[in-house]
Every structure is written in structure tokens, then in C-alpha cells.
Write a protein that holds these residues in place. Structure first.
Motif, PDB file in Angstrom:
ATOM      1  N   PRO A 171       4.445   9.237   3.849  1.00  0.00           N
ATOM      2  CA  PRO A 171       5.455   8.374   3.491  1.00  0.00           C
ATOM      3  C   PRO A 171       5.661   7.638   5.015  1.00  0.00           C
ATOM      4  N   LEU A 172       4.970   6.560   5.329  1.00  0.00           N
ATOM      5  CA  LEU A 172       4.975   5.803   6.476  1.00  0.00           C
ATOM      6  C   LEU A 172       6.315   4.982   6.653  1.00  0.00           C
ATOM      7  N   PHE A 173       6.992   4.570   5.420  1.00  0.00           N
ATOM      8  CA  PHE A 173       8.187   3.959   5.426  1.00  0.00           C
ATOM      9  C   PHE A 173       9.377   4.969   5.288  1.00  0.00           C
ATOM     10  N   GLY A 174       9.218   6.173   5.451  1.00  0.00           N
ATOM     11  CA  GLY A 174      10.227   7.136   5.342  1.00  0.00           C
ATOM     12  C   GLY A 174      10.169   7.861   3.774  1.00  0.00           C
ATOM     13  N   ALA A 175      10.788   9.068   3.757  1.00  0.00           N
ATOM     14  CA  ALA A 175      10.780   9.569   2.831  1.00  0.00           C
ATOM     15  C   ALA A 175      12.290   9.787   2.129  1.00  0.00           C
ATOM     16  N   ASN A 234      10.971  10.940  14.138  1.00  0.00           N
ATOM     17  CA  ASN A 234      10.160  11.911  14.959  1.00  0.00           C
ATOM     18  C   ASN A 234       8.924  12.255  14.249  1.00  0.00           C
ATOM     19  N   ARG A 235       8.150  11.254  13.598  1.00  0.00           N
ATOM     20  CA  ARG A 235       6.800  11.474  13.212  1.00  0.00           C
ATOM     21  C   ARG A 235       6.250   9.930  13.087  1.00  0.00           C
ATOM     22  N   PHE A 236       4.734   9.872  12.935  1.00  0.00           N
ATOM     23  CA  PHE A 236       4.146   8.547  12.857  1.00  0.00           C
ATOM     24  C   PHE A 236       4.884   7.980  11.722  1.00  0.00           C
ATOM     25  N   THR A 237       5.223   6.635  11.936  1.00  0.00           N
ATOM     26  CA  THR A 237       5.674   5.967  10.699  1.00  0.00           C
ATOM     27  C   THR A 237       5.129   4.512  11.127  1.00  0.00           C
ATOM     28  N   ALA A 238       5.738   3.664  10.037  1.00  0.00           N
ATOM     29  CA  ALA A 238       5.211   2.357  10.250  1.00  0.00           C
ATOM     30  C   ALA A 238       5.758   1.549  11.487  1.00  0.00           C
ATOM     31  N   PHE A 288       0.878  -1.250   0.047  1.00  0.00           N
ATOM     32  CA  PHE A 288      -0.059  -0.056   0.185  1.00  0.00           C
ATOM     33  C   PHE A 288       0.879   1.167  -0.013  1.00  0.00           C
ATOM     34  N   GLU A 289       2.107   1.302   0.493  1.00  0.00           N
ATOM     35  CA  GLU A 289       2.852   2.156   0.612  1.00  0.00           C
ATOM     36  C   GLU A 289       3.138   2.553  -0.939  1.00  0.00           C
ATOM     37  N   ALA A 290       3.623   1.719  -1.641  1.00  0.00           N
ATOM     38  CA  ALA A 290       3.980   1.735  -2.897  1.00  0.00           C
ATOM     39  C   ALA A 290       2.890   2.384  -3.890  1.00  0.00           C
ATOM     40  N   LEU A 291       1.665   1.841  -3.538  1.00  0.00           N
ATOM     41  CA  LEU A 291       0.533   2.338  -4.289  1.00  0.00           C
ATOM     42  C   LEU A 291       0.032   3.906  -3.799  1.00  0.00           C
ATOM     43  N   HIS A 292       0.188   4.112  -2.666  1.00  0.00           N
ATOM     44  CA  HIS A 292      -0.304   5.656  -2.044  1.00  0.00           C
ATOM     45  C   HIS A 292       0.958   6.002  -1.177  1.00  0.00           C
ATOM     46  N   PRO A 293       2.070   6.330  -1.762  1.00  0.00           N
ATOM     47  CA  PRO A 293       3.321   6.920  -1.263  1.00  0.00           C
ATOM     48  C   PRO A 293       2.887   8.026  -0.132  1.00  0.00           C
ATOM     49  N   GLU A 294       2.038   8.837  -0.229  1.00  0.00           N
ATOM     50  CA  GLU A 294       1.683   9.879   0.900  1.00  0.00           C
ATOM     51  C   GLU A 294       0.484   9.444   2.129  1.00  0.00           C
ATOM     52  N   ILE A 333      14.195   5.856   5.452  1.00  0.00           N
ATOM     53  CA  ILE A 333      13.899   4.434   5.258  1.00  0.00           C
ATOM     54  C   ILE A 333      14.566   3.438   5.860  1.00  0.00           C
ATOM     55  N   GLY A 334      15.966   3.898   5.958  1.00  0.00           N
ATOM     56  CA  GLY A 334      16.703   2.816   6.705  1.00  0.00           C
ATOM     57  C   GLY A 334      16.427   2.755   8.104  1.00  0.00           C
ATOM     58  N   GLU A 335      15.958   3.899   8.632  1.00  0.00           N
ATOM     59  CA  GLU A 335      15.760   4.178  10.301  1.00  0.00           C
ATOM     60  C   GLU A 335      14.508   3.365  10.329  1.00  0.00           C
ATOM     61  N   VAL A 336      13.460   3.545   9.539  1.00  0.00           N
ATOM     62  CA  VAL A 336      12.109   3.038   9.831  1.00  0.00           C
ATOM     63  C   VAL A 336      12.281   1.289   9.787  1.00  0.00           C
ATOM     64  N   ASP A 337      12.828   0.912   8.626  1.00  0.00           N
ATOM     65  CA  ASP A 337      13.211  -0.645   8.407  1.00  0.00           C
ATOM     66  C   ASP A 337      13.876  -1.169   9.672  1.00  0.00           C
TER      67      ASP A 337
END
Length: 203
Positions: A81-85, A157-161, A73-79, A90-94
Motif C-alpha cells: 500500500p504505497l498510499f497508506g493502509a 516510516n516506510r516507502f510510500t508514494a 494502479f494502487e486501486a488495481l494492485h493495493p499491495e 492515507i492522510g499522512e501520505v496525501d
């Protein structure tokens, strides 16, 4: 498209929280794991692991595992960006999603499987394994509490996965499995209260 779901399980809840934060609605069908509906021949054809959630696409493709579904769903709807921008985000969230799965959810799962009365009929429980999981869970609570010092969120420092994984896991650990964080884990408590107050927590 259809999401196979079960209301009380933590992993499907991850996806529901993620979708709510994205503003996405997906038709859902309940698979009652207490009645072993995930073990039927028909469902095992969709996910041979027998677990939920499972996302079935219009062409019949089935995607299982909560983080994989969220990635779709992140790929379909990138905004948003819950897996990082950015690459660093992206590395930090993963990193945190991986930590939360390996060092929290997996350890809580050991306590659930080997130390809870509701799962005693499933296998010959090993109390030592449950205690190992309990100790590892509390060790990770110490790490998470320190990481949350001075922060409102786990990563970026924001809502993410990371939040979508952590909140259902903590609720599962504290409310059902019986492995709560300690009173002196004040940073976790403050984070938990903030996330529980979000509308998506009830998704």
C-alpha cells in the motif's frame, strides 16, 4: 494499456518508480518533449494539457498526471500500500505528496522556467520569479530536513508514494535546475542516498 513516457522528465519517472516498487510492468511509448511530440494533434487528443505521463487504457480512456496514474494502479494492485493502509496513513501520505508538489516541485519549476538557460527560448523569463522560486525551495528544504530527523522515510516510516514524488523532484532540482539542498541538510542527504540506492530509483 500503454504508458506514454519520457526518460529524462521527473514526472514520468515518478510513475516508473511507483510501478517498479509495485512489481508492475506496463508497455511504454516514448514521447519526446524536446521535439514537441506532446503538442501534436494526436497527442493533445489524449491529454489536452500536452504533458506526460499519460496512461492509455485498453478502452481508449486516458489518464494524465503522475499521481492520478499511480492512484489508478494502487486501486488495481493495493499491495504493497504505497498510499497508506489506514485512514491516518492515507492522510499522512496525501499530505506529503501535496506538500512536495506545491512547495517543492512547483517552486523548482519556477526556477526552471524563469531562470534556466535551457528554457530561455520558451518565454520572456522573469529573474525575480526565479529567485522567488529559489527562496521558497530552500525554505521547504528546511522543513523537509526537520521532518526527516530520526526517520528513514517521509511518511509512515516506510516507502510510500511520497518517496516516488520526492526522489525525481530532488534529482531534477539538484542535477538539472541547480537548486540543491545545502550541506547542513544532513537528513535530506541521508534520505536521498538511501532512496537513490534502491533498485527502483533507476526505473
Amino acid at each position: 494499456m500503454k504508458l506514454y513516457d519520457y526518460g529524462m522528465a521527473p514526472n514520468p519517472r515518478r510513475v516508473r518508480i511507483f510501478l517498479h516498487e509495485k512489481g508492475i510492468e506496463v508497455p511504454r511509448e516514448t514521447i519526446d518533449i524536446t521535439k514537441r511530440e506532446g503538442r501534436t494533434k494526436e497527442f493533445l487528443a489524449k491529454n489536452p494539457m500536452g504533458g506526460i505521463p499519460v496512461l492509455e487504457l485498453d478502452d481508449g480512456t486516458c489518464i494524465s498526471e503522475s499521481v492520478a496514474i499511480c492512484r489508478y494502479f494502487e486501486a488495481l494492485h493495493p499491495e504493497p500500500p504505497l498510499f497508506g493502509a489506514t485512514p491516518a496513513e492515507i492522510g499522512e501520505v496525501d499530505m506529503w505528496v501535496r506538500r512536495l508538489e506545491l512547495y517543492l516541485m512547483f517552486q523548482v519549476g519556477l526556477v526552471w522556467i524563469h531562470g534556466h538557460k535551457l528554457t530561455a527560448h520558451l518565454l520572456d523569463q522573469n529573474p525575480a520569479t526565479a529567485e522567488f522560486g529559489r527562496a521558497r525551495t530552500h525554505a521547504f528544504y528546511d522543513i523537509l530536513d526537520k521532518a526527516l530527523e530520526g526517520r528513514d522515510f517521509i511518511a509512515c516510516n516506510r516507502f510510500t508514494a511520497a518517496e516516488t514524488v520526492a526522489l525525481p523532484t530532488l534529482d531534477f532540482a539538484c542535477q538539472l535546475v541547480g537548486v540543491p539542498y545545502k550541506d547542513d541538510h544532513t537528513n535530506i542527504k541521508a534520505w536521498h542516498d538511501r532512496m537513490s540506492a534502491r533498485e527502483s530509483s533507476g526505473a
